[in-house]
Design a protein around this motif. Structure first.
Motif, PDB file in Angstrom:
ATOM      1  N   GLN A  89       0.741  -1.335  -0.212  1.00 29.63           N
ATOM      2  CA  GLN A  89      -0.005  -0.034  -0.265  1.00 29.63           C
ATOM      3  C   GLN A  89       0.328   0.877   0.428  1.00 29.63           C
ATOM      4  O   GLN A  89       2.002   1.727   0.830  1.00 29.63           O
ATOM      5  N   TYR A 125      -1.752   0.397  -5.078  1.00 33.59           N
ATOM      6  CA  TYR A 125      -1.542  -0.607  -3.854  1.00 33.59           C
ATOM      7  C   TYR A 125      -0.632  -1.119  -5.294  1.00 33.59           C
ATOM      8  O   TYR A 125      -0.905  -1.253  -6.478  1.00 33.59           O
ATOM      9  N   TYR A 169      -9.395  -2.081   1.591  1.00 32.10           N
ATOM     10  CA  TYR A 169      -7.720  -1.620   1.297  1.00 32.10           C
ATOM     11  C   TYR A 169      -8.750  -0.204   0.341  1.00 32.10           C
ATOM     12  O   TYR A 169      -9.484  -0.390  -0.506  1.00 32.10           O
TER      13      TYR A 169
END
Length: 231
Positions: A5, A16, A168
């Motif tokens: 990340q 990402y 995420y």
């Protein structure tokens, strides 16, 4: 699977990096100002960039996909129906992008924009872009956004995933890096205790300022980061 990340501090954007055992890589939502960082990391790790994958046409930053494609020969991929004629390919809802043992499944999550995808990685983590944020969600007041559509897709497409699925997001403005589907179902104030009508009412009263880069970013991102110039 390699999973990193990366963060752009100016726009609070997460990029990402995902790679397989054969050192083939995908970058999701790269940022133009961080292209050199990304290229250096790819080189250091010995990775070959195969794809740059966009969750949507961004309004708050200019994508790095065009520059990365020019320097690596990777493919630039955007969600179907996104206004980006420069894309090498479009990815459809339910389509799977296989990279060896890395499996990326597109899940349509429009509402923030009218063409937005989340990406489920190897069944255990999801890159939600701007659809679902940690304790929040993307705004719905421009780029053909629609609050009801966003509510439907978050609840019906994302909240049905296992509670342990890692979340995420595409941005975070408070220093948080990861959540889970279970946490967001329990603690996200945009959704907890709200039906569709209440969510629409809430989103209609946010009165947020436009992103600082919207006039530049949207047309540039329709051309993978090529910023228009005035002669």
């Amino acid at each position: 699977m390699l999973f990193r990340q990366l963060f752009d501090p100016e726009t609070s954007t997460y990029t990402y990096l995902i790679a397989n055992a054969n050192l083939e890589a995908i970058l999701v939502d790269p940022v133009q100002e961080q292209v050199e960082r990304d290229l250096n990391l790819l080189q250091e790790l010995g990775l070959t960039l195969r794809y740059c994958l966009e969750t949507h046409i961004h309004a708050d930053h200019v994508t790095g996909t065009g520059q990365l494609r020019g320097q690596t020969g990777c493919q630039g991929i955007v969600p179907e129906r996104a206004a980006a004629d420069c894309a090498d390919r479009l990815i459809r809802d339910g389509e799977v992008l296989d990279l060896g043992e890395v499996n990326v499944r597109a899940i349509a999550t429009p509402g923030h924009t009218d063409s937005h995808m989340a990406y489920l990685i190897n069944q255990d983590r999801i890159l939600t872009g701007d659809s679902l944020l940690i304790r929040g969600c993307g705004r719905t007041d421009f780029q053909s956004g629609d609050a009801g559509t966003l509510y439907d897709h978050v609840v019906q497409r994302l909240f049905i995933l296992p509670d342990t699925t890692l979340v995420y997001p595409g941005h975070d403005y408070k220093g948080q890096t990861v959540s889970t589907i279970g946490e967001e179902k329990r603690f996200n104030p945009r959704f907890v205790g709200k039906d569709r009508a209440a969510f629409i009412q809430l989103m209609g009263t946010l009165n947020l300022p436009d992103p600082k880069k919207i006039a530049e970013a949207v047309p540039a991102n329709q051309q993978f980061g090529q910023v228009a110039t005035v002669s």
